[in-house]
Design a protein around this motif. Structure first.
Motif, PDB file in Angstrom:
ATOM      1  N   GLN A  39       0.824  -1.206   0.000  1.00  0.00           N
ATOM      2  CA  GLN A  39       0.000   0.000   0.000  1.00  0.00           C
ATOM      3  C   GLN A  39       0.858   1.255   0.000  1.00  0.00           C
ATOM      4  OE1 GLN A  39      -2.569  -0.771   3.431  1.00  0.00           O
ATOM      5  NE2 GLN A  39      -4.291  -1.149   2.057  1.00  0.00           N
ATOM      6  N   GLN A  40       1.944   1.228   0.767  1.00  0.00           N
ATOM      7  CA  GLN A  40       2.852   2.372   0.805  1.00  0.00           C
ATOM      8  C   GLN A  40       3.538   2.604  -0.538  1.00  0.00           C
ATOM      9  OE1 GLN A  40       5.344   1.262   4.089  1.00  0.00           O
ATOM     10  NE2 GLN A  40       3.781   1.759   5.631  1.00  0.00           N
ATOM     11  N   GLU A  41       3.666   1.528  -1.313  1.00  0.00           N
ATOM     12  CA  GLU A  41       4.253   1.649  -2.652  1.00  0.00           C
ATOM     13  C   GLU A  41       3.239   2.138  -3.686  1.00  0.00           C
ATOM     14  OE1 GLU A  41       5.838  -2.202  -3.428  1.00  0.00           O
ATOM     15  OE2 GLU A  41       7.413  -2.052  -1.914  1.00  0.00           O
ATOM     16  N   GLY A  42       2.028   2.420  -3.232  1.00  0.00           N
ATOM     17  CA  GLY A  42       1.007   2.962  -4.120  1.00  0.00           C
ATOM     18  C   GLY A  42       0.128   1.937  -4.799  1.00  0.00           C
ATOM     19  N   ILE A  43       0.188   0.686  -4.352  1.00  0.00           N
ATOM     20  CA  ILE A  43      -0.642  -0.363  -4.938  1.00  0.00           C
ATOM     21  C   ILE A  43      -1.930  -0.490  -4.131  1.00  0.00           C
ATOM     22  CG2 ILE A  43      -0.816  -2.826  -5.484  1.00  0.00           C
ATOM     23  CD1 ILE A  43       2.228  -2.825  -5.828  1.00  0.00           C
ATOM     24  N   GLN A  44      -3.055  -0.401  -4.809  1.00  0.00           N
ATOM     25  CA  GLN A  44      -4.351  -0.567  -4.167  1.00  0.00           C
ATOM     26  C   GLN A  44      -4.692  -2.059  -4.139  1.00  0.00           C
ATOM     27  OE1 GLN A  44      -6.906   1.931  -6.587  1.00  0.00           O
ATOM     28  NE2 GLN A  44      -6.523   3.707  -5.292  1.00  0.00           N
ATOM     29  N   LEU A  45      -5.018  -2.552  -2.948  1.00  0.00           N
ATOM     30  CA  LEU A  45      -5.239  -3.977  -2.759  1.00  0.00           C
ATOM     31  C   LEU A  45      -6.691  -4.284  -2.431  1.00  0.00           C
ATOM     32  CD1 LEU A  45      -2.113  -4.815  -0.558  1.00  0.00           C
ATOM     33  CD2 LEU A  45      -2.355  -5.119  -3.030  1.00  0.00           C
ATOM     34  N   ILE A  46      -7.149  -5.442  -2.900  1.00  0.00           N
ATOM     35  CA  ILE A  46      -8.470  -5.979  -2.583  1.00  0.00           C
ATOM     36  C   ILE A  46      -8.270  -7.410  -2.104  1.00  0.00           C
ATOM     37  CG2 ILE A  46     -10.721  -6.656  -3.508  1.00  0.00           C
ATOM     38  CD1 ILE A  46     -10.339  -4.442  -5.643  1.00  0.00           C
ATOM     39  N   ILE A  47      -8.940  -7.771  -1.016  1.00  0.00           N
ATOM     40  CA  ILE A  47      -8.878  -9.130  -0.490  1.00  0.00           C
ATOM     41  C   ILE A  47     -10.177  -9.862  -0.841  1.00  0.00           C
ATOM     42  CG2 ILE A  47      -8.676 -10.563   1.580  1.00  0.00           C
ATOM     43  CD1 ILE A  47      -6.151  -8.974   1.047  1.00  0.00           C
ATOM     44  N   VAL A  48     -10.051 -11.082  -1.336  1.00  0.00           N
ATOM     45  CA  VAL A  48     -11.186 -11.989  -1.526  1.00  0.00           C
ATOM     46  C   VAL A  48     -10.888 -13.239  -0.710  1.00  0.00           C
ATOM     47  CG1 VAL A  48     -12.489 -13.392  -3.162  1.00  0.00           C
ATOM     48  CG2 VAL A  48     -11.703 -11.112  -3.835  1.00  0.00           C
ATOM     49  N   HIS A  49     -11.859 -13.713   0.055  1.00  0.00           N
ATOM     50  CA  HIS A  49     -11.598 -14.864   0.917  1.00  0.00           C
ATOM     51  C   HIS A  49     -12.707 -15.897   0.846  1.00  0.00           C
ATOM     52  CE1 HIS A  49     -14.607 -14.091   4.092  1.00  0.00           C
ATOM     53  NE2 HIS A  49     -14.396 -12.812   3.816  1.00  0.00           N
ATOM     54  N   GLY A  50     -12.323 -17.135   1.150  1.00  0.00           N
ATOM     55  CA  GLY A  50     -13.279 -18.212   1.321  1.00  0.00           C
ATOM     56  C   GLY A  50     -13.511 -18.465   2.797  1.00  0.00           C
ATOM     57  N   GLY A  51     -13.958 -19.669   3.103  1.00  0.00           N
ATOM     58  CA  GLY A  51     -14.221 -20.022   4.496  1.00  0.00           C
ATOM     59  C   GLY A  51     -14.573 -21.483   4.634  1.00  0.00           C
ATOM     60  N   GLY A  52     -13.974 -22.305   3.765  1.00  0.00           N
ATOM     61  CA  GLY A  52     -14.340 -23.711   3.700  1.00  0.00           C
ATOM     62  C   GLY A  52     -14.304 -24.469   5.012  1.00  0.00           C
ATOM     63  N   PRO A  53     -13.213 -24.412   5.783  1.00  0.00           N
ATOM     64  CA  PRO A  53     -13.163 -25.185   7.031  1.00  0.00           C
ATOM     65  C   PRO A  53     -14.258 -24.794   8.020  1.00  0.00           C
ATOM     66  CG  PRO A  53     -10.958 -24.519   6.372  1.00  0.00           C
ATOM     67  CD  PRO A  53     -11.901 -23.800   5.467  1.00  0.00           C
ATOM     68  N   ASN A  54     -14.537 -23.499   8.147  1.00  0.00           N
ATOM     69  CA  ASN A  54     -15.596 -23.053   9.067  1.00  0.00           C
ATOM     70  C   ASN A  54     -16.957 -23.542   8.605  1.00  0.00           C
ATOM     71  OD1 ASN A  54     -13.286 -21.007   8.857  1.00  0.00           O
ATOM     72  ND2 ASN A  54     -14.200 -20.424  10.813  1.00  0.00           N
ATOM     73  N   ILE A  55     -17.182 -23.484   7.288  1.00  0.00           N
ATOM     74  CA  ILE A  55     -18.459 -23.938   6.728  1.00  0.00           C
ATOM     75  C   ILE A  55     -18.610 -25.448   6.922  1.00  0.00           C
ATOM     76  CG2 ILE A  55     -19.765 -24.225   4.590  1.00  0.00           C
ATOM     77  CD1 ILE A  55     -18.429 -21.552   3.670  1.00  0.00           C
ATOM     78  N   ASN A  56     -17.533 -26.181   6.640  1.00  0.00           N
ATOM     79  CA  ASN A  56     -17.586 -27.641   6.800  1.00  0.00           C
ATOM     80  C   ASN A  56     -17.940 -28.026   8.228  1.00  0.00           C
ATOM     81  OD1 ASN A  56     -16.868 -28.025   4.132  1.00  0.00           O
ATOM     82  ND2 ASN A  56     -14.693 -28.276   4.571  1.00  0.00           N
ATOM     83  N   GLN A  57     -17.349 -27.336   9.191  1.00  0.00           N
ATOM     84  CA  GLN A  57     -17.596 -27.653  10.593  1.00  0.00           C
ATOM     85  C   GLN A  57     -19.045 -27.383  10.973  1.00  0.00           C
ATOM     86  OE1 GLN A  57     -15.308 -29.073  12.888  1.00  0.00           O
ATOM     87  NE2 GLN A  57     -17.283 -29.390  13.886  1.00  0.00           N
ATOM     88  N   GLU A  58     -19.564 -26.239  10.529  1.00  0.00           N
ATOM     89  CA  GLU A  58     -20.943 -25.884  10.872  1.00  0.00           C
ATOM     90  C   GLU A  58     -21.935 -26.838  10.206  1.00  0.00           C
ATOM     91  OE1 GLU A  58     -23.905 -23.707  12.864  1.00  0.00           O
ATOM     92  OE2 GLU A  58     -21.712 -23.742  13.111  1.00  0.00           O
ATOM     93  N   LEU A  59     -21.675 -27.189   8.952  1.00  0.00           N
ATOM     94  CA  LEU A  59     -22.557 -28.150   8.269  1.00  0.00           C
ATOM     95  C   LEU A  59     -22.548 -29.491   8.985  1.00  0.00           C
ATOM     96  CD1 LEU A  59     -21.730 -27.394   4.512  1.00  0.00           C
ATOM     97  CD2 LEU A  59     -23.839 -26.814   5.721  1.00  0.00           C
ATOM     98  N   ALA A  60     -21.355 -29.932   9.394  1.00  0.00           N
ATOM     99  CA  ALA A  60     -21.255 -31.209  10.109  1.00  0.00           C
ATOM    100  C   ALA A  60     -21.986 -31.152  11.438  1.00  0.00           C
ATOM    101  CB  ALA A  60     -19.786 -31.567  10.326  1.00  0.00           C
ATOM    102  N   ASP A  61     -21.846 -30.036  12.160  1.00  0.00           N
ATOM    103  CA  ASP A  61     -22.514 -29.877  13.450  1.00  0.00           C
ATOM    104  C   ASP A  61     -24.030 -29.937  13.305  1.00  0.00           C
ATOM    105  OD1 ASP A  61     -20.053 -29.640  14.641  1.00  0.00           O
ATOM    106  OD2 ASP A  61     -20.130 -27.456  14.866  1.00  0.00           O
TER     107      ASP A  61
END
Length: 259
Positions: A39-61
């Motif tokens: 960011q300090q170098e002037g690059i604009q960043l965007i984060i995209v994320h998943g969540g597979g392990p959390n989803i798997n656990q909740e579905l199993a529960d």
């Protein structure tokens, strides 16, 4: 397609960083330091994320069965509510908090926010409530990025009627990267790039990758990573990087780009 971006006097430097769900609990201070450095170098960043392990656990529960077909999570009516609540209600705010706590101004988004990305059903008979992105509206991203704020995007899309759909994280990342005219898409993994005979590879092209897959120098979990990277190149993203938490690793470009 003509957009107001062509009227900009200077081109923005943008990169999209895709974090797999399995990486989220392992992010180190070094990762956030590198984000701040870019960011300090002037690059604009965007984060995209998943969540597979959390989803798997909740579905199993909850006793909800789930399977993966052709890289897509088959998402029934019960499962889409779980996916939405886990990604938007748990994973995204936790990740946003971590960025803010590390000194990076961040805000969480999904496809619902400012109609960021709208979807149609990909193939209901095969996948259930899985979305295929039809349009990405970048106005909210432009505003946040130009204000120095990091967008953190979860992979829940919305139909034109506001129905939630599960969207593959690689698909979201590549569509976002194309829409914002990113110069590169970074796929953060637990392996910092491609290694061939224990030698790190800094710059490669698809013909290299095809050869290494055939010779089995690329194998196991690296195969879907390089396939995703080449899919993104084919979609029109100038370069794709397979990197570790230092955001350094292997840069993959088309042959024409380095000719």
């Amino acid at each position: 397609m003509t957009t107001s971006k062509s009227m900009q006097p200077t081109a923005r430097k943008r990169q999209v960083i895709k974090l797999g769900g399995s990486m989220l609990d392992e992010l180190s201070s070094a990762f956030f330091d590198r984000v701040k450095q870019l960011q300090q170098e002037g690059i604009q960043l965007i984060i995209v994320h998943g969540g597979g392990p959390n989803i798997n656990q909740e579905l199993a529960d909850r006793g909800i069965t789930s399977s993966v077909v052709n890289g897509f999570r088959v998402t029934c009516g019960e499962a889409i509510g779980v996916v939405q609540s886990i990604l938007i209600g748990q994973v995204n705010p936790a990740l946003v908090h971590r960025f803010n706590d590390e000194g990076v101004k961040a805000i969480g988004l999904s496809g619902f926010d400012a109609n960021l990305f709208t979807c149609d059903l990909l193939d209901f008979e095969t996948y259930g409530y899985v979305g295929e992105i039809q349009e990405v509206k970048t106005e909210i991203l432009d505003s946040l990025l130009d204000s120095g704020i990091l967008p953190v995007i979860s992979c829940i899309g919305a139909t034109s009627k506001g129905e939630p759909l599960n969207v593959n994280a690689d698909t979201v990342a590549s569509h976002i990267a194309l829409a914002v005219e990113a110069e590169s898409l970074l796929l953060v993994t637990d392996t910092p790039g491609i290694r061939i005979q224990d030698q790190p590879q800094a710059n490669v092209v698809p013909t290299d990758i095809h050869g290494w897959v055939e010779s089995e120098d690329i194998y196991g979990g690296m195969i879907p990573k390089v396939q995703a990277a080449m899919d993104c190149l084919n979609a029109g993203i100038p370069s794709v990087q397979i990197v570790g938490q230092q955001l350094k690793g292997t840069v993959i470009t088309n042959e024409e780009a380095i000719a």
